[in-house]
Scaffold this active site. Structure first.
Site: not given
Length: 254
Positions: A37, A161, A165
Site C-alpha cells: 500500500d 474515471y 475503468k
C-alpha cells in the site's frame, strides 16, 4: 476446507478498506499474503489485523510502496522472494479518482487529472502482470483479479474515471485471451462501497447512489472480498475474461 490453502496471494491497496477486506478473507481461507500500500501507517495497521487470521504455516510479507512506480514494484517482488518462491494470485485493488472525487464535467477536467487517472487505475495492473504472468504460465497456474467499477459504462462528471475503468475492464478481457488457458483473468465492478472514497464524495451523494440499486444500500468491503475469493479459488476454474458487478443489482453495459 480452506479454499486458498497453500496459495500465495499478492494484494495491492491492502491498507484501504477494500484491499484489507480481501486480505482478511484470504488469510481466513489459508492463503499466504504479500501486501502493499502507498500508506505505511495503513499497511502496518492492516498487517496487525491480518496476522492473527493466518492459517497454520501461512506467512505474510508487507512492504510500503506504489505499484505505479516500476522500481517500487521490483523491490516488492524482490523482497517477497525471500519468503515465497512464487505468486499464485494477484488482486489488483489500487485505483480510484486522482486528486478528488468531485463530479467535474469533462470540459473542465485538467490534463494532469486526466493523465493521472489512467495511471492510477491501470499502471499497477500492467507492471504486475508483465512481471508475474510469465512465472504463472511456466507453472500453468494463475489467477488475476482486477477491480473496475460499475462506472466503466460511463458516468457524467467522472468521465476520466469511467474511461480508465473501462480500460481496466477491456484489459481484463485482453489478458484473459492472451494468457489462456493457464491463467484465469477476471474483473470485479463494484458499485457504491463503504471505503475511504466516500469521504470525498460525501454521505449525501453516496446515499443517493445507493438508492439507485435494487438492494437500496451501500456495499461493504466484505462484499468485494467474497467475490475476489470466488474468482481466486478453484471454484471459478471455468470462468475467465468476465466482469462481475458487485453493485446491488446495478448492471453496467457499454
Amino acid at each position: 476446507m480452506m479454499r486458498l490453502k497453500d496459495k500465495v496471494a499478492l494484494v495491492t491497496g491492502a491498507g484501504g478498506p477494500m484491499g484489507m477486506g480481501v486480505a482478511k478473507r484470504f488469510a481466513a481461507q489459508g492463503a499466504s499474503l504479500i501486501l502493499t500500500d502507498i500508506s505505511g501507517s495503513r499497511l502496518a495497521q492492516g498487517v496487525e489485523e491480518v496476522t492473527p487470521l493466518l492459517a497454520s504455516g501461512a506467512k505474510i510479507h508487507a512492504l510500503r510502496g506504489s505499484v505505479l512506480v516500476e522500481e517500487e514494484v521490483d523491490e516488492l517482488l524482490a523482497t517477497s522472494r525471500r519468503y515465497f518462491d512464487r505468486v499464485d494470485i494477484i488482486i489488483n485493488v489500487v485505483g480510484g479518482l486522482w486528486l478528488d472525487a468531485r463530479y467535474t464535467p469533462v470540459l473542465e477536467v485538467q490534463e494532469e487529472r486526466w493523465d493521472m487517472c489512467f495511471t492510477v487505475n491501470m499502471k499497477g495492473i500492467f507492471y504486475l502482470t508483465r512481471k508475474l504472468a510469465p512465472g504463472m504460465l511456466e507453472r500453468k497456474y494463475g489467477k488475476i483479479v482486477n477491480v473496475s467499477s460499475v462506472e466503466y459504462a460511463g458516468a457524467a462528471g467522472h468521465a476520466d474515471y469511467a474511461a480508465a475503468k473501462a480500460g481496466v475492464t477491456s484489459l481484463t478481457r485482453s489478458l484473459a485471451e492472451e494468457l489462456a488457458p493457464h491463467i484465469n483473468v477476471n474483473c470485479i465492478a463494484p458499485g457504491i462501497i463503504r471505503t475511504l472514497a466516500l469521504r470525498d464524495v460525501g454521505e449525501e451523494v453516496a446515499n443517493e447512489f445507493a438508492e439507485k440499486n435494487l438492494l437500496k444500500r451501500m456495499g461493504e468491503p466484505e462484499d468485494i472480498a467474497n467475490a475476489a475469493l470466488f474468482l481466486a479459488s478453484d471454484e471459478s476454474s471455468y470462468i475467465t475474461g468476465v466482469t462481475i458487478p458487485v453493485s446491488g443489482g446495478l448492471w453496467p453495459a457499454l
